[in-house]
Design an enzyme around this catalytic site. Structure first.
Site: not given
Ligand code: XMP
Length: 180
Positions: A42-43, A99, A102, A130, A151-152, A158, A164
């Site tokens: 959803k992000g 969004d 990570d 990140k 964590f943002v 969210d 969100r």
């Molecule tokens: P990966 O680890 O697969 O992660 O690259 C991607 C998804 O992880 C969530 N994500 C976050 N969501 N704050 C959030 O609200 C954060 O700081 C954060 N870091 C990762 C996000 O859904 C992303 O699509």
């Protein structure tokens, strides 16, 4: 809700100017070629809707659903649940829009899956990156902002399903995590 935010990392104005820059890059890359923006739910829905309205060339829109965080802040196994139809994928140039990049697991899995299902080309565009958290080798083709290992929330991101709808990106107070 705003009281739960310890620090604003990107204001609404900063976000929109970052999106203007990336939208111009995407426009240049796809001018003269058809493409489909695939928003990762959803992000990315807030980012994707601001991004596509700044791209003045023809595009189509599709959605995919992936989740790795559940209700917490630690990345877990990636679950891919909802996919575009075969017609929306086969032979198409796809731009995956997410969004935040990570560990890289979500986008690298989506990449492989979309190519397996017949996409002609897959590229990626992320709102936040990140890089220090990367667990797999993955780089976005387009990105708005790099962010520290924090964590943002906000602007689509969210914590436990909330925040969100904040128009900016911020870091949560410790107390907001502790409440859950
Ligand atoms: P990966 O680890 O697969 O992660 O690259 C991607 C998804 O992880 C969530 N994500 C976050 N969501 N704050 C959030 O609200 C954060 O700081 C954060 N870091 C990762 C996000 O859904 C992303 O699509």
């Amino acid at each position: 809700m705003h009281d739960d935010i310890e620090r604003v990392l990107f204001s609404e104005a900063q976000i929109l100017s970052g999106i203007d820059r990336v939208a111009a890059e995407v426009t240049e890359a796809y001018t003269g070629r058809g493409f489909t923006v695939v928003s990762v739910l959803k992000g990315s829905c807030v980012f994707a809707s601001d991004l596509i309205r700044r791209i003045p060339i023809p595009l189509e829109l599709a959605f995919v659903s992936a989740s790795s965080y559940g209700d917490g802040t630690e990345s877990g196994p990636v679950q891919l649940s909802f996919f575009p139809t075969g017609q929306e994928i086969e032979g198409r140039n796809l731009l995956l829009v997410d969004d935040i990049l990570d560990t890289g697991r979500t986008l690298s899995q989506l990449f492989a899956e979309l190519l397996k299902r017949g996409a002609a080309e897959v590229r990626s565009c992320v709102f936040l990156d990140k890089p220090t958290r990367r667990a797999v080798d993955f780089q976005a083709d387009f990105r708005c902002f790099e962010v520290e290992d924090l964590f943002v929330v906000g602007y689509g991101l969210d914590y436990a399903g909330r925040y969100r709808n904040l128009p900016f990106v911020g870091a949560l107070h410790r107390a907001a995590f502790a409440r859950d």
